[in-house]
Design an enzyme around this catalytic site. Structure first.
Site, short mmCIF file in Angstrom:
data_model
loop_
_atom_site.label_atom_id
_atom_site.label_comp_id
_atom_site.label_asym_id
_atom_site.label_seq_id
_atom_site.Cartn_x
_atom_site.Cartn_y
_atom_site.Cartn_z
N GLU A 97 0.82 -1.20 0.00
CA GLU A 97 0.00 0.00 0.00
C GLU A 97 0.86 1.26 0.00
O GLU A 97 1.95 1.28 0.56
CB GLU A 97 -0.91 0.01 1.23
CG GLU A 97 -2.05 -0.97 1.09
CD GLU A 97 -2.86 -1.12 2.36
OE1 GLU A 97 -4.08 -0.88 2.30
OE2 GLU A 97 -2.29 -1.46 3.40
N CYS A 110 3.43 8.45 1.05
CA CYS A 110 4.02 7.54 2.02
C CYS A 110 4.14 6.20 1.32
O CYS A 110 3.15 5.63 0.89
CB CYS A 110 3.11 7.45 3.24
SG CYS A 110 3.62 6.21 4.44
N CYS A 117 6.54 -7.08 7.11
CA CYS A 117 7.59 -6.56 7.98
C CYS A 117 7.89 -7.61 9.04
O CYS A 117 7.01 -8.33 9.47
CB CYS A 117 7.09 -5.27 8.65
SG CYS A 117 8.30 -4.50 9.76
N CYS A 121 6.47 -4.98 15.90
CA CYS A 121 5.91 -4.02 16.87
C CYS A 121 4.44 -4.40 17.14
O CYS A 121 3.67 -4.59 16.20
CB CYS A 121 5.97 -2.60 16.32
SG CYS A 121 7.65 -2.06 15.91
N CYS A 124 1.25 -2.42 15.63
CA CYS A 124 1.22 -2.11 14.19
C CYS A 124 0.64 -3.26 13.38
O CYS A 124 1.00 -4.42 13.57
CB CYS A 124 2.65 -1.81 13.72
SG CYS A 124 2.75 -1.40 11.97
N CYS A 338 -1.05 5.80 10.09
CA CYS A 338 0.12 5.04 10.52
C CYS A 338 -0.30 3.76 11.23
O CYS A 338 -1.13 3.77 12.11
CB CYS A 338 0.96 5.82 11.53
SG CYS A 338 1.45 7.42 10.96
N1 SAH Z 1 9.40 0.53 10.07
C1 SAH Z 1 9.52 1.97 10.08
C2 SAH Z 1 8.55 2.69 9.15
C3 SAH Z 1 7.10 2.25 9.11
S1 SAH Z 1 6.00 2.65 10.41
C4 SAH Z 1 9.41 2.49 11.48
O1 SAH Z 1 9.13 1.72 12.38
O2 SAH Z 1 9.65 3.68 11.69
C5 SAH Z 1 5.61 4.34 10.36
C6 SAH Z 1 5.30 4.89 11.75
O3 SAH Z 1 3.98 4.50 12.19
C7 SAH Z 1 6.25 4.37 12.80
O4 SAH Z 1 6.61 5.40 13.65
C8 SAH Z 1 5.39 3.36 13.52
O5 SAH Z 1 5.90 3.04 14.76
C9 SAH Z 1 4.07 4.06 13.53
N2 SAH Z 1 2.94 3.22 13.87
C10 SAH Z 1 2.81 1.89 13.70
N3 SAH Z 1 1.61 1.48 14.15
C11 SAH Z 1 0.97 2.57 14.60
C12 SAH Z 1 -0.31 2.78 15.17
N4 SAH Z 1 -1.16 1.78 15.35
N5 SAH Z 1 -0.64 4.04 15.52
C13 SAH Z 1 0.20 5.06 15.31
N6 SAH Z 1 1.43 4.91 14.77
C14 SAH Z 1 1.81 3.68 14.43
#
Ligand code: SAH
Length: 344
Positions: A97, A110, A117, A121, A124, A338
């Site tokens: 996406e 973006c 991935c 985390c 996410c 995000c």
């Molecule tokens: N892997 C990279 C880039 C992708 S995530 C990274 O971790 O930075 C882009 C951003 O969205 C990251 O800061 C991630 O931690 C955040 N993110 C992931 N899940 C989220 C959620 N449920 N709510 C808000 N931000 C989130």
């Protein structure tokens, strides 16, 4: 061996030198490489669109190469803010996406760096099914071109914050950055690009040496190791203090300000004490904190911070003279925010 079905190689993602190799191998003059690179950077999907390249050469190219601009599987437009989320599919069926956003300073995209991935985390959605594969430089580039073809709009800001961990695919991301920056191609300034990492220290170090002008964002999401470990497995390998040291080194070396992303999760990392502890780490250091009220992902057990806690967190950082903003959430009505990519 069966020669009837020939594998076509994706020519998108080749740099100018590689294209010189391609044209000379096909018995053409070197200047054709420049033309080819120009066309590819414009997002053409077919060699026949390259109207200053002789037909005979186009035919030779078609026999060996394809231009893998992904097809659009769905295209959702937010009713509220002009955000557009697309699911793209590459020739091998891999899907990622990308999200198009309108800001006062221009249009931004973006993009994803991997199919899935493996960072894990827990808040996410993009990491839930693990990693299928990394994207090539051409496939990363192709998301920008496909989105530009679709919207008909210029895209002058890029954030690599979609699906995937860019520093888990360093080589391809690095090649993509060089490609899109080429003056004879897309010609995008490094200053208009941001790469976001969950904290892979070797990547941060290398990036500081190789791309000091590209903006760096680090997903921190915690004021200490104990809390970070609860939601970010990567912190078991690269601990909190080590990460902060690497970030300080980065600032020293590049003179650039890091953006720390901090998703506010109810009861986990959003108290005043948490803000004070974060402020102590960042004291006397030119940084920027970007607070993201958590976008809810079903089944994670995490809830978004209350408005009041978001305000308190922000005001506490301000009181300690830390530069902080709360990220405007775009595209939440289409699950484009995000952490919501790859949700369905
Ligand atoms: N892997 C990279 C880039 C992708 S995530 C990274 O971790 O930075 C882009 C951003 O969205 C990251 O800061 C991630 O931690 C955040 N993110 C992931 N899940 C989220 C959620 N449920 N709510 C808000 N931000 C989130």
């Amino acid at each position: 061996m069966d020669y009837s079905v020939k594998e076509l190689k994706n020519i998108l993602g080749s740099d100018p030198d590689e294209l010189v190799g391609v044209v000379s191998e096909l018995g053409e003059k070197n200047f054709r490489a420049k033309q080819l690179f120009g066309w590819l950077s414009k997002g053409v999907t077919d060699f026949d669109q390259m109207n200053n390249i002789p037909k005979s050469f186009r035919e030779k190219l078609k026999e060996r190469y394809c231009i893998d601009i992904p097809s659009v599987i769905y295209d959702q437009q937010s009713r509220t803010d002009g955000t557009r989320k697309c699911l793209f599919e590459f020739r091998d069926g891999s899907r990622v996406e990308s999200v198009f956003m309108k800001y006062s300073y221009g249009n931004s995209i973006c993009i994803s760096s991997q199919v899935g991935c493996r960072m894990g985390c827990s808040f996410c959605a993009s990491t839930r099914k693990g990693l299928d594969r990394s994207l090539t430089a051409g496939e990363i580039f192709a998301q920008v071109l496909a989105m530009r073809n679709l919207t008909g709009e210029d895209i002058n800001h890029i954030v690599i914050m979609g699906i995937g961990e860019p520093f888990d695919n360093y080589e391809n991301v690095s090649k993509f950055l060089q490609l899109i920056h080429q003056p004879e191609g897309y010609n995008l300034s490094y200053r208009n690009i941001t790469v976001s990492t969950c904290g892979l220290i070797p990547g941060i170090q290398r990036f500081g040496n190789e791309f000091p002008q590209v903006n760096l964002a680090v997903s921190l999401h915690a004021p200490n190791q104990e809390i970070r470990q609860k939601s970010m497995p990567v912190s078991r390998k690269y601990g909190y203090d080590e990460l902060m040291n690497a970030c300080r080194e980065y600032t020293k070396k590049t003179g650039r300000r890091i953006t720390f992303e901090y998703a506010l999760i109810d009861g986990l990392n959003d108290s005043r004490e948490n803000a004070l502890e974060l402020a102590r780490h960042l004291h006397g250091w030119q940084t920027h904190v970007n607070l993201i009220p958590l976008n809810k992902v079903e089944g994670t057990g995490y809830e978004t911070s209350h408005r009041k806690s978001v305000r308190r967190f922000k005001e506490t950082l301000e009181e300690k003279h830390i530069a902080v903003t709360v990220r405007r959430t775009l595209g939440a009505d289409i699950d484009a925010a995000c952490g919501q990519l790859r949700l369905r």
